[in-house]
Scaffold this active site. Sequence first.
Site, mmCIF file in Angstrom:
data_model
loop_
_atom_site.group_PDB
_atom_site.id
_atom_site.type_symbol
_atom_site.label_atom_id
_atom_site.label_comp_id
_atom_site.label_asym_id
_atom_site.label_seq_id
_atom_site.Cartn_x
_atom_site.Cartn_y
_atom_site.Cartn_z
ATOM 1 C CG HIS A 126 -0.810 4.100 12.045
ATOM 2 N ND1 HIS A 126 -2.014 3.442 12.152
ATOM 3 C CD2 HIS A 126 -0.226 3.626 10.921
ATOM 4 C CE1 HIS A 126 -2.140 2.591 11.124
ATOM 5 N NE2 HIS A 126 -1.062 2.686 10.376
ATOM 6 C CD GLU A 167 -3.128 -1.111 5.031
ATOM 7 O OE1 GLU A 167 -3.059 -2.113 5.766
ATOM 8 O OE2 GLU A 167 -2.866 0.040 5.434
ATOM 9 C CD GLU A 168 -2.187 2.757 7.175
ATOM 10 O OE1 GLU A 168 -2.884 2.231 8.067
ATOM 11 O OE2 GLU A 168 -0.960 2.594 7.081
ATOM 12 C CG HIS A 207 -0.500 0.304 2.517
ATOM 13 N ND1 HIS A 207 -0.366 1.592 2.994
ATOM 14 C CD2 HIS A 207 -0.131 -0.503 3.529
ATOM 15 C CE1 HIS A 207 0.064 1.551 4.248
ATOM 16 N NE2 HIS A 207 0.231 0.289 4.599
HETATM 17 N N1 TRP Z 1 -0.699 -1.215 7.780
HETATM 18 C C1 TRP Z 1 -0.973 -2.151 8.814
HETATM 19 C C2 TRP Z 1 -1.996 -1.508 9.730
HETATM 20 O O1 TRP Z 1 -1.906 -0.328 9.957
HETATM 21 C C3 TRP Z 1 0.254 -2.500 9.621
HETATM 22 C C4 TRP Z 1 0.173 -3.838 10.181
HETATM 23 C C5 TRP Z 1 -0.242 -4.207 11.397
HETATM 24 C C6 TRP Z 1 0.526 -5.024 9.521
HETATM 25 N N2 TRP Z 1 -0.189 -5.507 11.560
HETATM 26 C C7 TRP Z 1 0.281 -6.062 10.420
HETATM 27 C C8 TRP Z 1 1.012 -5.297 8.260
HETATM 28 C C9 TRP Z 1 0.547 -7.362 10.072
HETATM 29 C C10 TRP Z 1 1.268 -6.605 7.913
HETATM 30 C C11 TRP Z 1 1.025 -7.633 8.800
HETATM 31 O O2 TRP Z 1 -2.901 -2.164 10.213
HETATM 32 ZN ZN ZN Z 2 0.657 -0.334 6.454
#
Ligand code: TRP
Ligand code: ZN
Length: 431
Positions: A281, A166-167, A120
């Site tokens: 974040h 994605e977020e 993403h």
């Molecule tokens: N972008 C994901 C999020 O903010 C980051 C993340 C959290 C993630 N846990 C994960 C990415 C496990 C890959 C696998 O939720």
């Molecule tokens: Zn992410």
Amino acid sequence: MNLSVPRRVGALAAVAALAATALAGSTANAAPTLAAPDIPVANVKQHLADLQSIAAANGGNRAHGRTGYKASIDFVKAKLDAAGYTTSIQQFTYNGSTGYNLIADWPGGDPNQVVMAGSHLDSVSSGAGINDNGSGSAAVLETALAVSRADLQPTKHLRFGWWGAEELGLVGSKYYVNQLPTAERAKVSAYLNFDMIGSPNPGYFVYDDDPVIEQTFKDYFAGLGVPTEIETEGDGRSDHASFKNVGIPVGGLFTGASRTKTSAQVQKWGGTTTAFDRCYHSSCDTTSNINDTALDRNSDAVAHAIWTLSAGSTTPPGPVFENTADVTVPDNGAAVTSTVNVTGITGNAPSTLKVDVDIVHTWIGDLVVDLVAPDGSVYNLHNRSGGSADNIKQTYTVNASSEVANGAWKLRVQDKATYDTGYINGFKLTF
Ligand code: TRP
Ligand code: ZN
Ligand code: CA
């Protein structure tokens, strides 16, 4: 009886036991697999610096619906266009704003076998999102550019994706798979996801999904002598979930988010017993929020997986062990078996053991069919599905990597309902 010695280097002693025959493995059309290049981490870091500049010029972030996001898409697209990719921008609407996915196809390869890698490209609105997820975006971009530099001509078709929003709930990747016709989804043989792969206090996590993809990553890190763990910090929390939900085999890498590194993990990876990413974040997720070693190793792992998985069959199939003796399956009766004796193989069976089953029967819904490993472990192949259909003539792929290869392997068949009957016509294992 057809008995011949396999032609592979380090030829196996052919063994005939009972009616089992060892047949030659084919070496005919196995092209040598080129090793993936070392991805220059300096190039990956330059992409991160550029993404940070894009954020700085656009109110400090690259979030969905903000100008910094579209600028990020245009930045990645320009590099791919210059490298010879066929790119397209896909638009969607979410929360009243236009979102964008970027898709880049490398011309050539089998259109019916597509290997995809993606990440993403959006950040949260609080910062530039350099680890989350400039890191994955930059590593996938640099791998795509390395494919172009090498003029790689893989057996399979390569496609790369950068996802929007994605977020906000995997919005862009869901949109992509939803608009992909069912026939096109079936052609995607692997989707590799990279989200947060340069965490400042890194762990080395591999997604526990498709066994072949997982093993490809594990092999790479084993070669570096770097221990890995299975990713557990929120399975399904990134874009691979969108692909997995429609049945596409997935895998990926992750270096940890807000969870705290344990002392056991510090022992194996170094760092401190604090968050993997203390800036997760937040506004401090900048180019300072990157561990260069993790970014370097993971970028090389991306390239290794792309090169390996797109090459098609990298080792010639074989050797083959077969039993062609007929075995009657009693109607609604006890289980019967057909045995092949495997010898001459060092170590364990492959994660892609091919099991060719040939059963003649007039109602396959009666049948339970298992592969039984030499130590008695049972792998179910068929469990009374298929209703009144005739015959099971099918190749199953079994992850038998925890089994020692040598020994007596059995195909076990039981007929569990009266009337229809049949027999085992043949059973073959390809290592
Ligand atoms: N972008 C994901 C999020 O903010 C980051 C993340 C959290 C993630 N846990 C994960 C990415 C496990 C890959 C696998 O939720
Ligand atoms: Zn992410
Ligand atoms: Ca029956």
